[in-house]
Design a protein around this motif. Sequence first.
Motif, mmCIF file in Angstrom:
data_model
loop_
_atom_site.group_PDB
_atom_site.id
_atom_site.type_symbol
_atom_site.label_atom_id
_atom_site.label_comp_id
_atom_site.label_asym_id
_atom_site.label_seq_id
_atom_site.Cartn_x
_atom_site.Cartn_y
_atom_site.Cartn_z
ATOM 1 N N MET A 56 0.794 -1.225 0.000
ATOM 2 C CA MET A 56 0.000 0.000 0.000
ATOM 3 C C MET A 56 0.830 1.279 0.000
ATOM 4 O O MET A 56 0.352 2.317 -0.463
ATOM 5 C CB MET A 56 -0.937 0.011 1.219
ATOM 6 N N PHE A 57 2.054 1.216 0.514
ATOM 7 C CA PHE A 57 2.813 2.439 0.721
ATOM 8 C C PHE A 57 4.220 2.330 0.149
ATOM 9 O O PHE A 57 4.741 1.226 -0.057
ATOM 10 C CB PHE A 57 2.895 2.772 2.219
ATOM 11 N N SER A 58 4.834 3.474 -0.075
ATOM 12 C CA SER A 58 6.222 3.520 -0.542
ATOM 13 C C SER A 58 7.149 3.059 0.576
ATOM 14 O O SER A 58 6.745 2.908 1.728
ATOM 15 C CB SER A 58 6.586 4.940 -0.966
ATOM 16 N N MET A 59 8.428 2.852 0.232
ATOM 17 C CA MET A 59 9.392 2.383 1.220
ATOM 18 C C MET A 59 9.469 3.320 2.420
ATOM 19 O O MET A 59 9.509 2.861 3.564
ATOM 20 C CB MET A 59 10.774 2.268 0.582
ATOM 21 N N ARG A 60 9.481 4.619 2.186
ATOM 22 C CA ARG A 60 9.568 5.573 3.299
ATOM 23 C C ARG A 60 8.288 5.592 4.114
ATOM 24 O O ARG A 60 8.313 5.649 5.348
ATOM 25 C CB ARG A 60 9.872 6.976 2.755
ATOM 26 N N ASP A 61 7.134 5.573 3.435
ATOM 27 C CA ASP A 61 5.860 5.686 4.136
ATOM 28 C C ASP A 61 5.512 4.420 4.917
ATOM 29 O O ASP A 61 4.953 4.488 6.018
ATOM 30 C CB ASP A 61 4.740 5.999 3.147
ATOM 31 N N ARG A 62 5.841 3.266 4.353
ATOM 32 C CA ARG A 62 5.420 2.024 5.008
ATOM 33 C C ARG A 62 6.122 1.821 6.337
ATOM 34 O O ARG A 62 5.608 1.127 7.215
ATOM 35 C CB ARG A 62 5.671 0.835 4.085
ATOM 36 N N SER A 63 7.307 2.407 6.499
ATOM 37 C CA SER A 63 8.044 2.234 7.746
ATOM 38 C C SER A 63 7.240 2.726 8.940
ATOM 39 O O SER A 63 7.298 2.152 10.033
ATOM 40 C CB SER A 63 9.384 2.967 7.669
ATOM 41 N N LEU A 64 6.477 3.797 8.751
ATOM 42 C CA LEU A 64 5.666 4.342 9.829
ATOM 43 C C LEU A 64 4.602 3.341 10.265
ATOM 44 O O LEU A 64 4.380 3.116 11.465
ATOM 45 C CB LEU A 64 5.013 5.653 9.369
ATOM 46 N N TYR A 65 3.940 2.710 9.303
ATOM 47 C CA TYR A 65 2.863 1.765 9.608
ATOM 48 C C TYR A 65 3.398 0.427 10.110
ATOM 49 O O TYR A 65 2.776 -0.211 10.961
ATOM 50 C CB TYR A 65 1.987 1.572 8.373
ATOM 51 N N LEU A 66 4.556 0.006 9.575
ATOM 52 C CA LEU A 66 5.161 -1.222 10.077
ATOM 53 C C LEU A 66 5.563 -1.066 11.542
ATOM 54 O O LEU A 66 5.452 -2.010 12.333
ATOM 55 C CB LEU A 66 6.383 -1.580 9.228
ATOM 56 N N GLY A 67 6.018 0.129 11.906
ATOM 57 C CA GLY A 67 6.340 0.375 13.303
ATOM 58 C C GLY A 67 5.117 0.296 14.193
ATOM 59 O O GLY A 67 5.168 -0.241 15.309
ATOM 60 N N CYS A 68 3.996 0.808 13.700
ATOM 61 C CA CYS A 68 2.753 0.734 14.476
ATOM 62 C C CYS A 68 2.275 -0.701 14.642
ATOM 63 O O CYS A 68 1.651 -1.055 15.656
ATOM 64 C CB CYS A 68 1.668 1.570 13.799
ATOM 65 N N LEU A 69 2.561 -1.553 13.651
ATOM 66 C CA LEU A 69 2.155 -2.954 13.758
ATOM 67 C C LEU A 69 2.827 -3.648 14.938
ATOM 68 O O LEU A 69 2.238 -4.532 15.576
ATOM 69 C CB LEU A 69 2.489 -3.701 12.463
ATOM 70 N N GLU A 70 4.055 -3.239 15.218
ATOM 71 C CA GLU A 70 4.760 -3.870 16.331
ATOM 72 C C GLU A 70 4.095 -3.561 17.674
ATOM 73 O O GLU A 70 4.250 -4.308 18.634
ATOM 74 C CB GLU A 70 6.219 -3.400 16.355
ATOM 75 N N VAL A 71 3.358 -2.450 17.726
ATOM 76 C CA VAL A 71 2.634 -2.121 18.954
ATOM 77 C C VAL A 71 1.569 -3.182 19.229
ATOM 78 O O VAL A 71 1.272 -3.518 20.383
ATOM 79 C CB VAL A 71 1.993 -0.727 18.844
ATOM 80 N N MET A 72 0.977 -3.722 18.158
ATOM 81 C CA MET A 72 -0.021 -4.773 18.334
ATOM 82 C C MET A 72 0.591 -5.992 19.013
ATOM 83 O O MET A 72 -0.042 -6.638 19.862
ATOM 84 C CB MET A 72 -0.601 -5.167 16.971
ATOM 85 N N TRP A 73 1.827 -6.311 18.627
ATOM 86 C CA TRP A 73 2.511 -7.432 19.280
ATOM 87 C C TRP A 73 2.742 -7.135 20.764
ATOM 88 O O TRP A 73 2.567 -8.022 21.618
ATOM 89 C CB TRP A 73 3.853 -7.691 18.594
ATOM 90 N N ALA A 74 3.150 -5.904 21.049
ATOM 91 C CA ALA A 74 3.416 -5.537 22.443
ATOM 92 C C ALA A 74 2.140 -5.587 23.279
ATOM 93 O O ALA A 74 2.134 -6.107 24.404
ATOM 94 C CB ALA A 74 4.034 -4.143 22.499
ATOM 95 N N ILE A 75 1.042 -5.069 22.726
ATOM 96 C CA ILE A 75 -0.235 -5.083 23.454
ATOM 97 C C ILE A 75 -0.719 -6.507 23.654
ATOM 98 O O ILE A 75 -1.162 -6.891 24.750
ATOM 99 C CB ILE A 75 -1.290 -4.249 22.697
ATOM 100 N N ALA A 76 -0.628 -7.313 22.602
ATOM 101 C CA ALA A 76 -1.079 -8.709 22.702
ATOM 102 C C ALA A 76 -0.236 -9.483 23.709
ATOM 103 O O ALA A 76 -0.762 -10.276 24.502
ATOM 104 C CB ALA A 76 -1.016 -9.368 21.329
ATOM 105 N N GLY A 77 1.086 -9.229 23.690
ATOM 106 C CA GLY A 77 1.956 -9.922 24.629
ATOM 107 C C GLY A 77 1.705 -9.527 26.072
ATOM 108 O O GLY A 77 1.811 -10.353 26.977
ATOM 109 N N GLY A 78 1.339 -8.270 26.303
ATOM 110 C CA GLY A 78 1.099 -7.803 27.661
ATOM 111 C C GLY A 78 -0.276 -8.141 28.205
ATOM 112 O O GLY A 78 -0.435 -8.427 29.395
#
Length: 570
Positions: free
Chosen positions: A181-203
């Motif tokens: 969906m996004f360019s290399m620069r733009d997708r980095s922002l959303y990929l970082g937000c995805l990791e928050v889902m892992w942190a929330i799920a793990g906690g």
Amino acid sequence: MERAAVDICGERPIELVPGSLVVATGIKSQSLAIEGPGTQPGFYADVGEEHNSTTASTKSKVRTVAVMSGLFATLFIAALNATIVSTAVPTISAELRSAAGYAWIGGAYILANTTAAPIWIKLSDIFGRKIVILSAVGLYFVATILCATSLSMRMLIASRALQGVAGGGLIQLVYVIVSDMFSMRDRSLYLGCLEVMWAIAGGTGPVLGGFFTERVSWRWIFWISLPISGTSFLLLFCFLDVYNPRTPLLPGLKAIDWAGSASMLGVMSMLLLGLDFGGATFPWASPTVICLIIFGSLMLFVFLFSEKKLARYPLMPLDIFNARSNVACLVLGFFHDFVTSGRSPLLSGALSAPLSFVTGVSAIATGILIHRTGRYLELIYVGSLLMLLGIGLFNLLSAFSTVPLIVGIEIVAGIGAGLLFEPPMVGLQAHLPRDAIGTSTSTAGFIRSIASCLAIVLGGVVFQNSIGEHAATLQAAGLSPNLVKYLTGNAASANIGMIETIANIKQKVVVRQAFAESLKGIWITCTAMAGGLVISGLFVEKRHLSTVHEETITGIRLEKETVENNGETR
């Protein structure tokens, strides 16, 4: 001269948007020169004979928010399922009257999840992202209902395996779709937000699992996923706007790497079963464990031969490993997930909260930095060093370590872990062509899953061997033989809560010291792996992160043909 770009099928022109590119991977793709508004002379787009090529259109904010909400929810339920069940396993085993199925409730999910992920990605390359992710969400929904209504342990294990098959697709497809969906620069922002889902799920996973098991019923740990998965299905169905190749069923089935899929199933099932059985269900020296590991390893060579010589559209293209930087990024992901998976089970629910929080914040900050600066090598260097320092400091912990000390060490390790979630993936994708995003992402995810499984198994073996050596010390302290057996037997790590039931303070201290010393071996192993992070990070190469979005046109890619028309190559 201005020429219109017309679809080979003659149905409609290709709309070109300034700042966007088209990468087509369709049936019988042909090269067609395109000139017009928003394009540069000499730019070529591959146009498929059996589909309509389209460029990336400007997504409205509402559509983007809706799609990303659906993807976040999809990843969350898949990640949550890996943690929410753990605290309910003893209750489930007791209610279904099957102690033998204790390990398989989680094992079936992990095994199926790891094995199925690359197959889902290849299906999405052939049939399109949207229909495949909707199929995965739908399968997950059905499997969750089967888990919640299970009447026997066999039914629950089979349902968990089916749920794992769907979950493997959900996790990897989310990352691939965000990358589409996004360019290399733009997708980095959303990929970082995805990791928050892992942190929330793990906690929250273990906490929710314990709450539902104690206050309502263990079946609610599955029912709770239904409204989330149902909502994500509707959001993706209504708002996800990615290319649909409309690949015919028969050509699509022929394009599937059947030999690679079968050999991968053999590799993963035999290897993971052998590692899971070893030291628990069967001794490590038993014929069952040895045969599973040996034949699983042999199947690996069958898989590699299939990918190299037999598969026209391989699950895991081996040319990904040709570049040194690509290999370094994959190795980084392996070491990162080995360390994070190896240390996580060692921390109690309360003490894991600071680690999860800091990791999530660090991951978001990483995405923002890459998005704004386009730099990722520096984050790899800093993250590797911080992770090595943090994991190394865990070796200083003892039975008398204070909570502030533990939290302080977690902050250092958590920042390092968060910095390294995303950059290896960005570095890998930056060095590969657009149409390799799917297979490269699934390859990286597959390797990370292997690392997690190995970390859990190896960590368990190291801890078990160490705690077993303290049996005589615990008996000398006056503990009963039965209690010593529980604290030093095969399920010692699961019985750590029994320490609080010991009334004698001196005996409790002896047990805590035994557990703390037994963890030293795991900390040393993780520290060595963190050292591998630092070394592998040195081989990652810098690549410019483009701000131009390229839409991936999925489908079956055949050999390109050159069309001659009036003596002009088009």
